[in-house]
Design an enzyme around this catalytic site. Structure first.
Site, short mmCIF file in Angstrom:
data_model
loop_
_atom_site.label_atom_id
_atom_site.label_comp_id
_atom_site.label_asym_id
_atom_site.label_seq_id
_atom_site.Cartn_x
_atom_site.Cartn_y
_atom_site.Cartn_z
N GLY A 1 26.26 53.75 46.05
CA GLY A 1 24.82 53.52 46.01
C GLY A 1 24.07 54.81 45.75
O GLY A 1 24.44 55.86 46.27
N ARG B 1 23.87 74.56 38.40
CA ARG B 1 23.34 75.93 38.36
C ARG B 1 24.32 76.93 38.98
O ARG B 1 24.52 78.02 38.45
CB ARG B 1 22.00 75.98 39.09
CG ARG B 1 20.90 75.15 38.41
CD ARG B 1 19.95 76.03 37.62
NE ARG B 1 19.09 75.25 36.76
CZ ARG B 1 17.81 74.95 37.03
NH1 ARG B 1 17.26 75.36 38.16
NH2 ARG B 1 17.10 74.25 36.15
N ARG C 1 29.97 51.34 40.88
CA ARG C 1 31.10 51.02 41.76
C ARG C 1 32.21 50.57 40.80
O ARG C 1 32.06 49.57 40.12
CB ARG C 1 30.71 49.91 42.74
CG ARG C 1 29.53 50.32 43.62
CD ARG C 1 29.29 49.35 44.74
NE ARG C 1 27.97 49.52 45.33
CZ ARG C 1 27.68 50.35 46.34
NH1 ARG C 1 28.62 51.10 46.86
NH2 ARG C 1 26.46 50.44 46.81
N ASP D 1 31.60 57.10 51.74
CA ASP D 1 33.01 57.22 52.13
C ASP D 1 33.97 56.53 51.16
O ASP D 1 35.11 56.97 51.00
CB ASP D 1 33.25 56.77 53.58
CG ASP D 1 32.68 55.40 53.87
OD1 ASP D 1 32.17 54.75 52.93
OD2 ASP D 1 32.75 54.97 55.04
N THR E 1 24.41 59.31 50.68
CA THR E 1 24.23 57.90 51.02
C THR E 1 23.07 57.76 51.99
O THR E 1 22.96 58.55 52.93
CB THR E 1 25.52 57.27 51.61
OG1 THR E 1 25.20 56.00 52.18
CG2 THR E 1 26.15 58.13 52.69
N ASP F 1 22.68 55.59 54.17
CA ASP F 1 23.06 54.98 55.46
C ASP F 1 23.36 55.97 56.58
O ASP F 1 23.41 55.59 57.74
CB ASP F 1 24.31 54.09 55.27
CG ASP F 1 24.00 52.86 54.45
OD1 ASP F 1 22.82 52.49 54.36
OD2 ASP F 1 24.95 52.25 53.91
N ASP G 1 26.20 57.18 57.31
CA ASP G 1 27.37 56.64 58.01
C ASP G 1 28.65 57.43 57.75
O ASP G 1 29.75 56.89 57.86
CB ASP G 1 27.56 55.16 57.63
CG ASP G 1 27.79 54.97 56.14
OD1 ASP G 1 27.61 55.95 55.38
OD2 ASP G 1 28.13 53.86 55.72
N ARG H 1 24.40 48.42 56.06
CA ARG H 1 25.38 47.33 56.06
C ARG H 1 26.30 47.40 57.27
O ARG H 1 26.67 46.41 57.85
CB ARG H 1 26.21 47.37 54.78
CG ARG H 1 25.67 46.46 53.70
CD ARG H 1 26.53 46.53 52.48
NE ARG H 1 26.67 47.92 52.02
CZ ARG H 1 27.63 48.37 51.23
NH1 ARG H 1 28.54 47.56 50.79
NH2 ARG H 1 27.67 49.63 50.86
N ARG I 1 6.10 36.70 60.69
CA ARG I 1 6.45 36.82 59.27
C ARG I 1 7.64 37.76 59.10
O ARG I 1 7.77 38.74 59.82
CB ARG I 1 5.27 37.43 58.48
CG ARG I 1 3.99 36.61 58.53
CD ARG I 1 4.05 35.49 57.50
NE ARG I 1 2.92 34.59 57.66
CZ ARG I 1 1.75 34.75 57.08
NH1 ARG I 1 1.53 35.78 56.29
NH2 ARG I 1 0.78 33.88 57.28
N HIS J 1 15.46 47.01 48.09
CA HIS J 1 15.68 48.23 47.31
C HIS J 1 14.49 49.17 47.26
O HIS J 1 14.61 50.28 46.74
CB HIS J 1 16.11 47.85 45.89
CG HIS J 1 17.57 47.50 45.82
ND1 HIS J 1 18.06 46.40 45.17
CD2 HIS J 1 18.65 48.12 46.36
CE1 HIS J 1 19.37 46.35 45.31
NE2 HIS J 1 19.74 47.38 46.04
P1 ATP Z 1 27.67 53.75 49.68
O1 ATP Z 1 27.76 54.35 51.06
O2 ATP Z 1 26.38 54.00 49.04
O3 ATP Z 1 28.14 52.32 49.61
P2 ATP Z 1 30.28 54.52 48.71
O4 ATP Z 1 30.78 55.74 48.04
O5 ATP Z 1 30.87 54.22 50.07
O6 ATP Z 1 28.71 54.63 48.76
P3 ATP Z 1 31.80 52.36 47.48
O7 ATP Z 1 31.33 51.27 46.58
O8 ATP Z 1 32.50 52.01 48.73
O9 ATP Z 1 30.50 53.27 47.75
O10 ATP Z 1 32.79 53.33 46.65
C1 ATP Z 1 32.40 53.87 45.40
C2 ATP Z 1 33.58 53.88 44.47
O11 ATP Z 1 34.63 54.70 45.00
C3 ATP Z 1 34.24 52.52 44.25
O12 ATP Z 1 33.59 51.76 43.28
C4 ATP Z 1 35.63 52.92 43.80
O13 ATP Z 1 35.66 53.25 42.43
C5 ATP Z 1 35.89 54.19 44.61
N1 ATP Z 1 36.69 53.81 45.79
C6 ATP Z 1 36.28 53.14 46.89
N2 ATP Z 1 37.29 52.93 47.75
C7 ATP Z 1 38.40 53.49 47.19
C8 ATP Z 1 39.77 53.61 47.57
N3 ATP Z 1 40.24 53.13 48.73
N4 ATP Z 1 40.61 54.25 46.72
C9 ATP Z 1 40.17 54.74 45.54
N5 ATP Z 1 38.88 54.65 45.12
C10 ATP Z 1 38.00 54.04 45.92
#
Ligand code: ATP
Length: 321
Positions: free
Chosen positions: A11, A25, A72, A103, A125, A127, A129, A171, A245, A251
């Site tokens: 995200g 840079r 993603r 993560d 992120t 979140d 988290d 989430r 309400r 978003h």
């Molecule tokens: P957000 O916190 O905003 O959701 P995020 O980095 O956790 O961010 P994800 O959709 O979980 O978002 O992961 C981003 C991308 O990282 C995935 O689309 C995938 O390509 C890669 N990814 C996620 N999990 C794995 C995994 N276990 N092994 C390899 N690649 C991964």
């Protein structure tokens, strides 16, 4: 290191651009070529790169979203996709990758590092988290955006003696809900980390404050608790008699100008990440703890657990009557 790549993944979060700018840079200043990867790991698989230079990151420090776009990538999470990405890195002479994301993105960075492409993750992120960090890029902007929007809702809620039930992002984590709930004086805050009972935590609390002549209410609900806020508003109205309400902020929380904190921390983290790669150090996550920037092994970072600050939760509970 002669060539590195930078990508944003998962995200989008306000401040990602400031991090990209700092990476580019810092690298350029140190004689390292930088390729910007378009649309996260998909771009790494397909060789979708743009050559970055000092001026390619001008006028982005103040912009939300990410100029590199994000995605993603389901393909990258497969063995074949990962192999393709490694082949592309080798073909373009990429010796290190800075991954800005959450993560999930760090899991990808860990896998790439294990297969010989040193990666450094930067927590981007909204979140907040990521367990090894008490702050992630975008969280501060998002929190302030929520606060501003709930303040606006409060004006109308107060004018009409209403109850406003507001769903905020998160989430799996309740940091945005808890902290925005405190900042906005919510009567009740529902987060995924703490068990709740609508009757006890919402209805009874509202009735108690009604007896002290309170007439308008704000209830903040984290997306991750899985409560339908429209139905909750109906239930509140039926049981308390207060017109209710529901608003899902959705978003609108993600975009906008990053706050000073997000710009400054993103700049420090971007700079730090390149300095690690310059020392041939990969498989690390850049973290922030108590305003200090430090780094952890990605594997260790992913195994850490983050818990909600119950003291903060109790403070919120005690002052919201
Ligand atoms: P957000 O916190 O905003 O959701 P995020 O980095 O956790 O961010 P994800 O959709 O979980 O978002 O992961 C981003 C991308 O990282 C995935 O689309 C995938 O390509 C890669 N990814 C996620 N999990 C794995 C995994 N276990 N092994 C390899 N690649 C991964």
């Amino acid at each position: 290191m002669k060539t590195i790549a930078v990508l944003t993944s998962g995200g989008d979060a306000p401040g990602m651009n400031a991090a990209v700018r700092a990476v580019v840079r810092t690298a350029c200043e140190n004689g390292i070529r930088v390729l910007g990867v378009v649309r996260g790991y998909n771009g790494l698989i397909n060789g979708d790169f743009v050559e970055m230079d000092l001026r390619s990151v001008s006028d982005i420090i103040n912009r939300g979203g990410t100029i590199l776009y994000s995605a993603r990538s389901t393909e990258f999470a497969t063995e074949e996709g990962m192999r393709k990405a490694i082949r592309t890195c080798r073909e373009y002479g990429i010796e290190g990758v800075v991954v800005i994301g959450g993560d999930g993105s760090f899991r990808g960075a860990r896998d790439l590092s294990e297969r010989g492409i040193p990666c450094v993750g930067i927590p981007g992120t909204i979140d907040n988290d990521i367990a090894c960090c008490d702050y992630t890029i975008g969280y501060d902007t998002c929190l302030n955006t929520i606060m501003e929007m709930v303040d606006r809702i409060r004006d109308t809620s107060e004018s009409h003696d209403r109850c406003s039930v507001i769903e905020v992002m998160g989430r799996h984590a309740g940091y945005l809900a808890l902290n925005s709930g405190i900042a906005c004086g919510a009567t009740a805050i529902l987060i995924p980390e703490v068990d709740f009972d609508i009757e006890k935590h919402v209805i009874e609390r509202m009735k108690k404050t009604q007896r002290t002549d309170k007439k308008h209410f704000i209830i903040v609900v984290a997306e991750g608790v899985g409560v339908d806020v429209k139905k909750l508003a109906e239930e509140i109205q039926a049981k308390t008699g207060v017109e209710s309400r529901a608003t899902v902020l959705g978003h609108t929380q993600r975009g906008g100008y990053p706050t000073a904190k997000d710009r400054i921390m993103a700049t420090r983290m971007g700079n730090y990440a390149v300095k690690l790669l310059m020392k041939d150090i990969g498989n690390r996550v850049v973290a922030a703890q108590k305003e200090e920037v430090l780094d952890f092994d990605i594997f260790e970072a992913l195994n850490m657990k983050k818990s909600i600050d119950m003291e903060l939760y109790n403070v919120a509970h005690e002052v919201s009557i």
